[in-house]
Design an enzyme around this catalytic site. Structure first.
Site, PDB file in Angstrom:
ATOM      1  N   SER A   1       0.754  -1.122  -0.167  1.00 31.91           N
ATOM      2  CA  SER A   1      -0.113   0.124  -0.130  1.00 31.91           C
ATOM      3  C   SER A   1       0.893   1.148   0.030  1.00 31.91           C
ATOM      4  O   SER A   1       2.139   1.247   0.538  1.00 31.91           O
ATOM      5  CB  SER A   1      -0.807  -0.154   1.269  1.00 31.91           C
TER       6      SER A   1
ATOM      7  N   TYR B   1      -1.428  -0.770  10.399  1.00 31.41           N
ATOM      8  CA  TYR B   1      -1.524  -1.377   8.862  1.00 31.41           C
ATOM      9  C   TYR B   1      -0.239  -0.941   7.907  1.00 31.41           C
ATOM     10  O   TYR B   1       0.200  -1.654   7.291  1.00 31.41           O
ATOM     11  CB  TYR B   1      -2.945  -0.690   8.364  1.00 31.41           C
TER      12      TYR B   1
HETATM   13  P1  NAP Z   1     -11.442  -5.560   1.006  1.00 35.24           P
HETATM   14  O1  NAP Z   1     -12.303  -5.269   0.029  1.00 35.24           O
HETATM   15  O2  NAP Z   1     -11.732  -5.410   2.484  1.00 35.24           O
HETATM   16  O3  NAP Z   1     -11.522  -7.331   0.874  1.00 35.24           O
HETATM   17  C1  NAP Z   1     -10.715  -8.055   1.679  1.00 35.24           C
HETATM   18  C2  NAP Z   1     -10.432  -9.532   1.260  1.00 35.24           C
HETATM   19  O4  NAP Z   1      -9.578 -10.222   1.900  1.00 35.24           O
HETATM   20  C3  NAP Z   1     -11.801 -10.085   1.237  1.00 35.24           C
HETATM   21  O5  NAP Z   1     -11.928 -10.981   0.252  1.00 35.24           O
HETATM   22  C4  NAP Z   1     -11.887 -10.731   2.740  1.00 35.24           C
HETATM   23  O6  NAP Z   1     -12.496 -12.253   2.570  1.00 35.24           O
HETATM   24  C5  NAP Z   1     -10.122 -11.241   2.524  1.00 35.24           C
HETATM   25  N1  NAP Z   1      -9.719 -11.529   3.797  1.00 35.24           N
HETATM   26  C6  NAP Z   1      -9.866 -10.481   4.917  1.00 35.24           C
HETATM   27  N2  NAP Z   1      -9.187 -11.310   5.928  1.00 35.24           N
HETATM   28  C7  NAP Z   1      -8.767 -12.612   5.630  1.00 35.24           C
HETATM   29  C8  NAP Z   1      -7.980 -13.584   6.186  1.00 35.24           C
HETATM   30  N3  NAP Z   1      -7.362 -13.642   7.369  1.00 35.24           N
HETATM   31  N4  NAP Z   1      -7.643 -14.499   5.414  1.00 35.24           N
HETATM   32  C9  NAP Z   1      -8.063 -14.708   4.186  1.00 35.24           C
HETATM   33  N5  NAP Z   1      -8.815 -13.750   3.508  1.00 35.24           N
HETATM   34  C10 NAP Z   1      -9.068 -12.513   4.369  1.00 35.24           C
HETATM   35  O7  NAP Z   1      -9.965  -5.174   0.571  1.00 35.24           O
HETATM   36  P2  NAP Z   1      -9.537  -4.675  -0.602  1.00 35.24           P
HETATM   37  O8  NAP Z   1      -9.645  -3.056  -0.471  1.00 35.24           O
HETATM   38  O9  NAP Z   1      -9.709  -5.273  -1.798  1.00 35.24           O
HETATM   39  O10 NAP Z   1      -7.687  -4.754  -0.523  1.00 35.24           O
HETATM   40  C11 NAP Z   1      -7.175  -6.032  -1.011  1.00 35.24           C
HETATM   41  C12 NAP Z   1      -5.586  -5.861  -0.786  1.00 35.24           C
HETATM   42  O11 NAP Z   1      -5.321  -4.513  -1.225  1.00 35.24           O
HETATM   43  C13 NAP Z   1      -5.413  -5.605   0.901  1.00 35.24           C
HETATM   44  O12 NAP Z   1      -3.787  -6.239   0.751  1.00 35.24           O
HETATM   45  C14 NAP Z   1      -5.139  -4.188   1.111  1.00 35.24           C
HETATM   46  O13 NAP Z   1      -4.302  -3.969   2.163  1.00 35.24           O
HETATM   47  C15 NAP Z   1      -4.556  -3.579  -0.167  1.00 35.24           C
HETATM   48  N6  NAP Z   1      -4.667  -2.342  -0.433  1.00 35.24           N
HETATM   49  C16 NAP Z   1      -6.263  -1.774  -0.557  1.00 35.24           C
HETATM   50  C17 NAP Z   1      -6.373  -0.565  -0.685  1.00 35.24           C
HETATM   51  C18 NAP Z   1      -7.491   0.350  -0.825  1.00 35.24           C
HETATM   52  O14 NAP Z   1      -7.510   1.453  -0.927  1.00 35.24           O
HETATM   53  N7  NAP Z   1      -8.713  -0.423  -1.049  1.00 35.24           N
HETATM   54  C19 NAP Z   1      -5.250   0.648  -0.967  1.00 35.24           C
HETATM   55  C20 NAP Z   1      -3.872   0.026  -0.803  1.00 35.24           C
HETATM   56  C21 NAP Z   1      -3.705  -1.367  -0.549  1.00 35.24           C
HETATM   57  P3  NAP Z   1     -14.128 -12.103   3.260  1.00 35.24           P
HETATM   58  O15 NAP Z   1     -14.791 -11.287   2.040  1.00 35.24           O
HETATM   59  O16 NAP Z   1     -14.632 -13.642   2.896  1.00 35.24           O
HETATM   60  O17 NAP Z   1     -13.877 -11.424   4.531  1.00 35.24           O
END
Ligand code: NAP
Length: 249
Positions: free
Chosen positions: A144, A158
């Site tokens: 991130s 985080y």
């Molecule tokens: P999200 O919409 O909150 O989705 C999270 C996903 O991870 C869901 O599929 C969830 O499964 C799964 N998950 C959560 N805890 C878990 C665990 N302990 N074991 C296995 N799976 C788990 O997140 P996102 O925004 O798509 O983010 C995806 C990645 O990108 C993350 O690593 C995040 O830190 C990174 N990121 C996101 C952003 C942003 O702005 N969105 C920015 C920078 C980095 P369930 O649906 O079954 O709960």
């Protein structure tokens, strides 16, 4: 089986689901893991299947070693090969200052984002490294921009976990570079997914977009395209890199 197989953790929704869809569109078979949302994961598997793709969903908490072993065993049983891993599963918690954080919150963030990425990377290397008789492959870790911005007042825990993910990327890339495996990271900026609601701030993208040089949040698909590039042969001389997908942030 001729089709290349990619494992994407946390792919029931958000960025992971976009990566799974795009990977399937490009001809990869996908194993997608999820934590709780089996309905969303099953719907995505059905959607990919209906478009002629190949997908398997497996429930697994990446912070639990026994779950990670079960996830990889399911992948071995169904596909019998692995060509790429995307360490996408990641969590953050409600916005607060460091002085207010308790240990269980910090532990959950580190165990999911850091320990989970290590465990999945370990299992992938055991299968893909030429040192272990594998055919090589690629790993992409979701970092991130927070890793280098620090997220003060929001979630320094985080941000610090994502800095660890970037160091894992750098070290592992060098460790396995001569064994056919490339390891890179993508560092998204503010992307429109549910993760902001889990931080208690569902309107975060709207609230912060004027401070982003491109004046908007990113879409999960924009991150997925960067991940797919790093997984592909197009990125054949790129390893140990962190690619910002952040609209200039
Ligand atoms: P999200 O919409 O909150 O989705 C999270 C996903 O991870 C869901 O599929 C969830 O499964 C799964 N998950 C959560 N805890 C878990 C665990 N302990 N074991 C296995 N799976 C788990 O997140 P996102 O925004 O798509 O983010 C995806 C990645 O990108 C993350 O690593 C995040 O830190 C990174 N990121 C996101 C952003 C942003 O702005 N969105 C920015 C920078 C980095 P369930 O649906 O079954 O709960």
């Amino acid at each position: 089986m001729n089709r290349k197989i990619i494992l994407i953790t946390g792919a029931s929704r958000g960025i992971g689901a976009s990566i799974a869809r795009l990977a399937a569109e490009r001809g990869y078979g996908v194993c997608l893991s999820f934590m709780k949302d089996s309905l969303a994961a099953d719907a995505l598997v059905a959607e990919i299947g209906a478009s002629g793709g190949l997908a398997l969903a497996v429930q697994a908490d990446v912070s639990r070693e026994e779950d990670v072993l079960r996830l990889f065993a399911a992948l071995d049983g169904r596909f019998g090969r692995l060509d790429g891993l995307v360490n996408n599963a990641g969590v953050l918690d409600v916005q607060m200052r460091v002085e207010d954080m308790n240990a269980s919150r910090i532990r959950r963030v580190f165990e999911t984002n850091v320990l989970g990425s290590f465990l999945c990377a370990r299992e992938a290397v055991r299968r893909m490294s030429t040192r272990h008789g594998g055919a090589g492959g690629a790993i992409v870790n979701l970092s991130s921009r927070a890793a280098r911005l620090g997220s003060p007042g929001e979630y320094v825990d985080y941000a610090a976990s994502k800095a660890a993910v970037e160091t894992l990327t750098l070290g592992l890339a060098k460790e396995v570079a001569a064994e056919g495996i490339r390891v890179n990271a993508v560092a998204p900026g503010i992307i429109d997914t549910d993760i902001h609601a889990s931080g208690g701030d569902p309107e975060r993208v709207e609230r912060l977009k004027s401070g982003i040089p491109m004046q908007r949040g990113g879409s999960p698909d924009e991150v997925a395209r960067a991940v797919l590039w790093l997984l592909s042969g197009e990125a054949s001389y790129t390893t140990g890199a962190v690619l910002d997908v952040a609209g200039g942030r």
